[in-house]
Design a protein around this motif. Structure first.
Motif, PDB file in Angstrom:
ATOM      1  N   VAL A  68       1.076  -0.921  -0.196  1.00 51.72           N
ATOM      2  CA  VAL A  68       0.029   0.097   0.169  1.00 51.72           C
ATOM      3  C   VAL A  68       0.750   1.355   0.295  1.00 51.72           C
ATOM      4  N   THR A  69       2.068   1.294   1.530  1.00 47.51           N
ATOM      5  CA  THR A  69       3.138   2.328   0.757  1.00 47.51           C
ATOM      6  C   THR A  69       3.272   2.613  -0.889  1.00 47.51           C
ATOM      7  N   VAL A  70       4.245   1.729  -0.714  1.00 44.96           N
ATOM      8  CA  VAL A  70       4.346   1.531  -1.588  1.00 44.96           C
ATOM      9  C   VAL A  70       4.068   1.960  -3.394  1.00 44.96           C
ATOM     10  N   ARG A  71       2.030   1.916  -3.199  1.00 39.44           N
ATOM     11  CA  ARG A  71       1.539   2.054  -4.593  1.00 39.44           C
ATOM     12  C   ARG A  71       1.072   3.583  -4.012  1.00 39.44           C
ATOM     13  N   GLN A  72       0.988   4.333  -3.370  1.00 40.49           N
ATOM     14  CA  GLN A  72       0.815   5.967  -3.024  1.00 40.49           C
ATOM     15  C   GLN A  72       1.932   6.542  -3.776  1.00 40.49           C
ATOM     16  N   ALA A  73       3.602   6.466  -3.587  1.00 41.39           N
ATOM     17  CA  ALA A  73       4.444   6.658  -3.827  1.00 41.39           C
ATOM     18  C   ALA A  73       4.208   6.184  -5.641  1.00 41.39           C
ATOM     19  N   ILE A  74       4.278   5.486  -5.863  1.00 40.18           N
ATOM     20  CA  ILE A  74       3.649   5.249  -7.182  1.00 40.18           C
ATOM     21  C   ILE A  74       2.776   6.048  -8.350  1.00 40.18           C
ATOM     22  N   GLY A  75       1.620   6.128  -7.497  1.00 39.64           N
ATOM     23  CA  GLY A  75       0.905   7.037  -7.690  1.00 39.64           C
ATOM     24  C   GLY A  75       1.266   8.517  -7.707  1.00 39.64           C
ATOM     25  N   ASP A  76       1.937   8.889  -6.383  1.00 34.32           N
ATOM     26  CA  ASP A  76       2.152  10.060  -6.944  1.00 34.32           C
ATOM     27  C   ASP A  76       2.436  10.767  -8.456  1.00 34.32           C
ATOM     28  N   LEU A  77       4.016   9.859  -8.570  1.00 37.96           N
ATOM     29  CA  LEU A  77       4.785  10.136  -9.881  1.00 37.96           C
ATOM     30  C   LEU A  77       4.281   9.664 -11.377  1.00 37.96           C
ATOM     31  N   ILE A  78       2.876   8.568 -11.005  1.00 37.12           N
ATOM     32  CA  ILE A  78       2.247   8.842 -12.172  1.00 37.12           C
ATOM     33  C   ILE A  78       2.179  10.093 -12.273  1.00 37.12           C
ATOM     34  N   ASP A  79       0.343  10.432 -11.619  1.00 38.64           N
ATOM     35  CA  ASP A  79       0.256  12.144 -11.121  1.00 38.64           C
ATOM     36  C   ASP A  79       1.418  12.595 -11.755  1.00 38.64           C
TER      37      ASP A  79
END
Length: 263
Positions: free
Chosen positions: A71-82
Motif C-alpha cells: 500500500v505504501t509503495v502504491r501511494q508513492a508510485i501513484g504520485d509519480l504517475i500523477d
C-alpha cells in the motif's frame, strides 16, 4: 501544505536488479515512508538509473526492497504517475515515462528558447533545403504569387536524442535570397530573418490532430497512423509582412501545448 524536505533516502547507485538486497529507508522523523520511496524513485529517474521506457520493479518487489507494505509503495508510485514520470500498462507493469515538451502557446517563442526544454539536450538536424514553386496554400500564407520561388527548409528537432518535431518552413526567395547559403544548424531561422531587418512580432497558428503518414512516421520513429499533433503557423513582422509559413508534425506522446484563456 508543502511536504518536508527529504534529501537522499534509500537511493541506489546502480540500475535495479530484482535480486538486489533490500534498501532500508532512513526513517526520517516527520517524513512519511511513501514520500521517501517516491523521492528515491524520482532520483533514479532524474539521474537516468531508470531510463524512459524501462519497466520498474513490481509493487511486491519494491515493498520487499524497502521493507514496507505494498500500500505504501502504491501511494508513492501513484504520485509519480500523477506527476507524469511513470505510467502503467495493464498486464505489463509500470514504466518510466518519456519526456514531454509542453509548449506555452500563449507566447511566441522559438523551440530552442521555450522554458519546457530547459535542462534537456535539444538539437536540430537539417533534412533538406531547396527552392520550390509556392503551392496555393504557401502562396496565400506568404502573400506571394502561385508558383513564385520560395525556400523550403525541412528539419528535425530532437530532445535528449529522441525525435520530437518535423519542421517544414517556407520563406520568400525574393525577400531572403541569401538564406540558401546560410548554415541553419547553429542558429534559428528567426535569427537569420531578423538579421535581414525584419523583427518577428506575432504569429497566427492552427493546431489539429492527425495520423502519421509513412514519411513522418519514419522520421519521428513511430508507427504509421500513430496520433500526432499537426501545426500550421504564419509568422509576421512588425509591419505586417508575412515572414515564414510553418508546417509541423509533433509526436503525440512527446508534445503537449498550454493555452491560457480569459473571459
Amino acid at each position: 501544505m508543502s511536504e518536508p524536505s527529504v534529501g537522499r533516502v534509500g537511493t541506489l547507485s546502480e540500475p535495479w536488479d530484482v535480486g538486489d538486497v533490500a534498501t532500508p529507508l532512513s526513517r526520517i522523523p516527520g517524513v512519511p515512508l511513501y514520500v521517501q520511496i517516491r523521492e528515491s524513485l524520482r532520483e533514479q529517474i532524474t539521474h537516468r538509473l531508470l531510463n524512459p521506457g524501462q519497466r520498474i520493479p513490481s509493487e511486491e518487489e519494491l515493498a520487499g526492497r524497502f521493507g514496507v507494505s505494498r500500500v505504501t509503495v502504491r501511494q508513492a508510485i501513484g504520485d509519480l504517475i500523477d506527476d507524469g514520470l511513470l505510467y502503467r500498462t495493464h498486464g505489463k507493469g509500470t514504466f518510466v515515462a518519456h519526456h514531454q515538451i509542453n509548449r506555452d502557446h500563449t507566447r511566441l517563442t522559438d523551440f530552442f528558447d521555450d522554458p519546457s526544454v530547459e535542462g534537456m539536450e535539444v538539437q536540430l538536424q537539417i533534412l533538406s533545403k531547396e527552392v520550390v514553386p509556392a503551392n496555393p496554400k504557401v502562396a496565400q500564407a506568404l502573400a506571394v504569387q502561385d508558383d513564385e520561388p520560395v525556400i523550403r527548409v525541412e528539419s528535425l528537432r530532437t530532445v535528449d536524442g529522441e525525435p520530437v518535431t518535423i519542421y517544414c518552413e517556407y520563406v520568400s526567395h525574393r525577400l531572403f535570397p541569401a538564406l540558401l547559403e546560410k548554415k541553419l544548424g547553429s542558429c534559428s531561422l528567426w535569427t537569420l530573418l531578423e538579421r535581414h531587418g525584419f523583427k518577428v512580432a506575432h504569429a497566427v497558428e492552427k493546431l489539429e490532430a492527425q495520423l502519421a503518414d509513412e514519411a513522418s512516421a519514419r522520421v519521428l520513429q513511430v508507427g504509421v497512423e500513430t496520433p500526432i499533433l499537426y501545426k500550421e503557423k504564419v509568422v509576421f513582422a512588425e509591419d505586417g509582412t508575412p515572414l515564414e509559413y510553418q508546417e509541423c508534425h509533433n509526436r503525440g506522446d512527446k508534445y503537449t501545448c498550454t493555452v491560457v484563456l480569459r473571459r
